[in-house]
Enzyme design. Structure first.
Site, PDB file in Angstrom:
ATOM      1  N   PHE A 141       0.825  -1.204   0.000  1.00 38.30           N
ATOM      2  CA  PHE A 141       0.000   0.000   0.000  1.00 38.30           C
ATOM      3  C   PHE A 141       0.861   1.258   0.000  1.00 38.30           C
ATOM      4  CE2 PHE A 141      -2.711   3.146   2.208  1.00 38.30           C
ATOM      5  CZ  PHE A 141      -3.859   3.055   1.431  1.00 38.30           C
ATOM      6  N   GLU A 142       1.966   1.234   0.723  1.00 39.07           N
ATOM      7  CA  GLU A 142       2.846   2.402   0.846  1.00 39.07           C
ATOM      8  C   GLU A 142       3.925   2.437  -0.244  1.00 39.07           C
ATOM      9  OE1 GLU A 142       2.089   4.796   2.619  1.00 39.07           O
ATOM     10  OE2 GLU A 142       0.677   3.922   4.020  1.00 39.07           O
TER      11      GLU A 142
END
Ligand code: PCA
Length: 155
Positions: free
Chosen positions: A81-82
């Protein structure tokens, strides 16, 4: 379980907090609040106003954030996600505990000291000009800086 310190959009009330409460993605337990022992530049950068803790210690402020315990599945999800390791890299940093909520912890789960080692998403992959942006000490997408985070679906 892994201990992680979040300072940006993953904090309570911020635009990506919903992933921390999505039980399909893994297990997450809120542990408390803290701030980085070292100082870092926390900037809001790029056309999507994304918060980045720049890997330039002893510069900027002690950064405020939240401490969570997450399982392998959630840590793996958060890495993706990051955009780790391209956009951010996950490093271990010392966090000063300001408030500990894990009151039900067994004695061996309770932190023995006033600091705790946590995973943090910081970055070495920043543009040099980001160093001249405003350094924040506590990220709030809805703060007075008007650099509101642009949600992924709106980019
Ligand atoms: N998400 C991670 C890193 C920056 C961001 O927006 C966090 O909240 O810690």
């Amino acid at each position: 379980m892994h201990t992680i310190f979040v300072y940006g959009t993953l904090k309570k009330g911020q635009p990506n907090y919903h992933v921390m409460t999505d039980s399909k993605l893994g297990k997450v337990l809120f542990k408390g609040s803290g701030r980085t022992v070292d100082k870092y530049p926390l900037v809001i950068a790029g056309q999507d106003n994304i918060p980045f803790l720049l890997e330039v210690p002893r510069t900027g402020h002690h950064i405020a954030g939240e401490i969570y315990s997450v399982d392998d599945q959630m840590l793996q999800f958060l890495d993706e996600f990051e955009g780790c390791p391209d956009m951010y890299q996950r490093t271990i940093k010392s966090i000063e505990i300001l408030d500990w909520e894990g009151k039900d912890d067994s004695p061996e789960e309770r932190p023995a000291a006033s600091t705790i080692e946590c995973f943090v998403y910081s970055t070495t992959s920043y543009k040099p000009e980001w160093l001249s942006l405003t350094y924040h000490d506590c990220y709030d997408s809805y703060g007075a800086h008007v650099l509101r985070y642009i949600d992924r679906q709106d980019r």
